[in-house]
Scaffold this motif. Structure first.
Motif, PDB file in Angstrom:
ATOM      1  N   ASN A  39     -16.758   9.964   2.343  1.00 47.53           N
ATOM      2  CA  ASN A  39     -18.190   9.783   2.022  1.00 47.53           C
ATOM      3  C   ASN A  39     -18.526  10.260   0.622  1.00 47.53           C
ATOM      4  O   ASN A  39     -19.297   9.623  -0.098  1.00 47.53           O
ATOM      5  CB  ASN A  39     -19.051  10.506   3.059  1.00 47.53           C
ATOM      6  CG  ASN A  39     -19.073   9.734   4.365  1.00 47.53           C
ATOM      7  OD1 ASN A  39     -18.733   8.546   4.384  1.00 47.53           O
ATOM      8  ND2 ASN A  39     -19.428  10.397   5.462  1.00 47.53           N
TER       9      ASN A  39
ATOM     10  N   ARG B 188     -17.268   7.714  -1.815  1.00 42.35           N
ATOM     11  CA  ARG B 188     -18.095   6.510  -1.751  1.00 42.35           C
ATOM     12  C   ARG B 188     -19.375   6.696  -2.598  1.00 42.35           C
ATOM     13  O   ARG B 188     -19.762   5.814  -3.356  1.00 42.35           O
ATOM     14  CB  ARG B 188     -18.460   6.221  -0.300  1.00 42.35           C
ATOM     15  CG  ARG B 188     -19.227   4.911  -0.128  1.00 42.35           C
ATOM     16  CD  ARG B 188     -19.920   4.906   1.204  1.00 42.35           C
ATOM     17  NE  ARG B 188     -18.967   4.766   2.290  1.00 42.35           N
ATOM     18  CZ  ARG B 188     -18.616   3.584   2.815  1.00 42.35           C
ATOM     19  NH1 ARG B 188     -19.155   2.483   2.397  1.00 42.35           N
ATOM     20  NH2 ARG B 188     -17.753   3.530   3.782  1.00 42.35           N
ATOM     21  N   ALA B 189     -19.980   7.899  -2.486  1.00 46.34           N
ATOM     22  CA  ALA B 189     -21.200   8.185  -3.260  1.00 46.34           C
ATOM     23  C   ALA B 189     -20.884   8.186  -4.760  1.00 46.34           C
ATOM     24  O   ALA B 189     -21.622   7.604  -5.578  1.00 46.34           O
ATOM     25  CB  ALA B 189     -21.788   9.520  -2.824  1.00 46.34           C
TER      26      ALA B 189
ATOM     27  N   HIS C 243     -20.340   4.693  -5.984  1.00 43.80           N
ATOM     28  CA  HIS C 243     -21.607   3.967  -6.027  1.00 43.80           C
ATOM     29  C   HIS C 243     -22.358   4.218  -7.342  1.00 43.80           C
ATOM     30  O   HIS C 243     -22.991   3.326  -7.899  1.00 43.80           O
ATOM     31  CB  HIS C 243     -22.479   4.387  -4.835  1.00 43.80           C
ATOM     32  CG  HIS C 243     -23.758   3.621  -4.748  1.00 43.80           C
ATOM     33  ND1 HIS C 243     -23.795   2.302  -4.320  1.00 43.80           N
ATOM     34  CD2 HIS C 243     -25.034   3.959  -5.061  1.00 43.80           C
ATOM     35  CE1 HIS C 243     -25.040   1.877  -4.362  1.00 43.80           C
ATOM     36  NE2 HIS C 243     -25.819   2.867  -4.818  1.00 43.80           N
ATOM     37  N   ASN C 244     -22.253   5.448  -7.843  1.00 40.73           N
ATOM     38  CA  ASN C 244     -23.020   5.810  -9.055  1.00 40.73           C
ATOM     39  C   ASN C 244     -22.245   5.653 -10.366  1.00 40.73           C
ATOM     40  O   ASN C 244     -22.715   6.096 -11.410  1.00 40.73           O
ATOM     41  CB  ASN C 244     -23.489   7.271  -8.947  1.00 40.73           C
ATOM     42  CG  ASN C 244     -24.496   7.419  -7.827  1.00 40.73           C
ATOM     43  OD1 ASN C 244     -25.339   6.546  -7.624  1.00 40.73           O
ATOM     44  ND2 ASN C 244     -24.396   8.506  -7.063  1.00 40.73           N
TER      45      ASN C 244
ATOM     46  N   LYS D 166     -14.968  -1.265  -1.736  1.00 35.68           N
ATOM     47  CA  LYS D 166     -16.160  -0.877  -2.520  1.00 35.68           C
ATOM     48  C   LYS D 166     -15.779  -0.554  -3.962  1.00 35.68           C
ATOM     49  O   LYS D 166     -16.434  -0.966  -4.918  1.00 35.68           O
ATOM     50  CB  LYS D 166     -16.812   0.370  -1.875  1.00 35.68           C
ATOM     51  CG  LYS D 166     -18.029   0.060  -1.030  1.00 35.68           C
ATOM     52  CD  LYS D 166     -19.251   0.595  -1.746  1.00 35.68           C
ATOM     53  CE  LYS D 166     -20.500  -0.226  -1.765  1.00 35.68           C
ATOM     54  NZ  LYS D 166     -20.851  -1.161  -0.812  1.00 35.68           N
TER      55      LYS D 166
ATOM     56  N   LYS E 201     -16.958  -2.357  -7.302  1.00 35.63           N
ATOM     57  CA  LYS E 201     -17.726  -1.642  -8.333  1.00 35.63           C
ATOM     58  C   LYS E 201     -17.101  -1.833  -9.720  1.00 35.63           C
ATOM     59  O   LYS E 201     -17.780  -2.106 -10.706  1.00 35.63           O
ATOM     60  CB  LYS E 201     -17.776  -0.148  -7.987  1.00 35.63           C
ATOM     61  CG  LYS E 201     -18.639   0.682  -8.909  1.00 35.63           C
ATOM     62  CD  LYS E 201     -20.097   0.381  -8.704  1.00 35.63           C
ATOM     63  CE  LYS E 201     -20.942   0.971  -9.820  1.00 35.63           C
ATOM     64  NZ  LYS E 201     -22.368   0.766  -9.564  1.00 35.63           N
TER      65      LYS E 201
END
Ligand code: DAH
Length: 339
Positions: free
Chosen positions: A6, A9-10, A13-14, A65, A69
């Motif tokens: 997790n 993943r965060a 994402h950023n 992911k 990205k």
């Protein structure tokens, strides 16, 4: 393990990057064989069998992911690099070839500009003409050889349609419609039934000049000719007039200029005479004025006509007339500087 997934993943994402190198650093950090996701994959071996399915799914999702990205960052960057902010204004420009004007156009414009400075305005007429405007109005006798099929292209046998053999036809067209004073210069293409060779073509170009007013004399003509010759070929140029004959002028003359190659001393170009012929001219025959509805007791005028190819040859020493219509860029590019 779930916690680690997790967090990653965060982070992913950023992610942000400003250029291609930064994107590559991020790709290596997360997606390379020694990257963080590969490390998690390694740890996956130690996961308890019961949890393997769920965690495996999360891991796979994380990897997808991350790939997504990085692709997104690359796409953004490519769009950005084509935007104006990234143009390198200091880069040497591509060589940019502009077209060149055709030598005949250059010379035509020079001639028109010289006469323009004397107050002549441009007049044009049709290339497909009739017998009246090309011959009869200009005082050509019915049996004049120029009317022969040998010289003239007739468009349809029996019909009164032909390709003009000279731009003198424009004189007639203007005189028919306009009362003096008339001061015109008429450039245009003309056609003659000639075998094509280095010195003859079935079409070529002429410029005609016409001045009609009260009290126009041969002295006016001579002065204009001298002015033209000096403007066109340089201030040292001399002219001489030789008596000649044209049906539409009386008296008529042909004008020579002192050879612009040898300055009049004599060379192969002027056949060692020191002179080269450039145009025909004369006082407009009263019959021509009357044919066009101009009173020859009140008005008089002069006309002159020259071949643009001839003048161009003299200026640029083009030895073969055919070069003018072949459109070979190696020939045309040589006139870049003159354009
Ligand atoms: N039309 C003549 C030709 O084609 C050239 C010419 C000669 C025009 C004398 C003139 C002139 O206006 O006066 O050969």
């Amino acid at each position: 393990m779930i916690q680690k997934i997790n967090n990653l993943r965060a982070d992913i994402h950023n992610l942000k990057a400003n250029n291609a190198e930064e994107i590559e650093v991020l790709r290596i950090k997360y997606l390379s064989k020694k990257g963080e996701i590969a490390a998690l994959m390694n740890d996956f071996r130690n996961v308890a069998a019961a949890e393997k399915k769920a965690i495996g799914q999360h891991l796979n999702e994380l990897k997808e992911k991350a790939i997504e990205k990085i692709d997104e960052l690359k796409a953004n960057f490519e769009n950005q690099s084509s935007s104006e902010d990234n143009i390198d204004l200091s880069r040497t420009a591509y060589p940019y070839h502009v077209g060149t004007r055709h030598p005949l156009s250059i010379v035509k414009q020079d001639i028109c500009a010289i006469f323009g400075r004397l107050g002549f305005s441009i007049a044009e007429g049709p290339e497909i003409e009739d017998d009246w405007h090309v011959f009869s109005s200009l005082n050509f006798a019915d049996d004049h050889p120029a009317r022969d099929m040998q010289d003239t292209f007739f468009i349809q046998h029996g019909a009164d349609l032909l390709l003009r053999t000279h731009t003198s036809s424009v004189q007639t067209r203007v005189m028919e419609k306009t009362q003096p004073p008339i001061r015109i210069i008429c450039p245009g293409r003309v056609y003659r039934n000639e075998a094509i060779s280095y010195r003859a073509h079935c079409f070529f170009h002429q410029v005609e000049a016409l001045y009609i007013d009260k009290n126009v004399s041969f002295a006016d003509l001579k002065q204009v000719l001298l002015f033209f010759a000096k403007e066109m070929f340089g201030q040292d140029t001399n002219i001489r007039l030789r008596p000649s004959f044209f049906p539409f002028t009386e008296p008529s003359a042909e004008m020579d200029i002192s050879c612009n190659l040898c300055g009049g001393k004599g060379c192969p170009f002027c056949k060692h005479t020191g002179w080269v012929e450039i145009l025909g001219c004369g006082m407009v025959d009263p019959n021509v004025l009357e044919n066009c509805g101009i009173d020859s007791k009140i008005y008089s005028g002069y006309a002159l006509g020259m071949g643009i190819e001839r003048i161009t040859n003299l200026k640029y020493q083009v030895k073969d007339l055919r070069l003018f219509s072949e459109n070979d860029v190696r020939f045309l590019r040589q006139f870049e500087a003159a354009t």
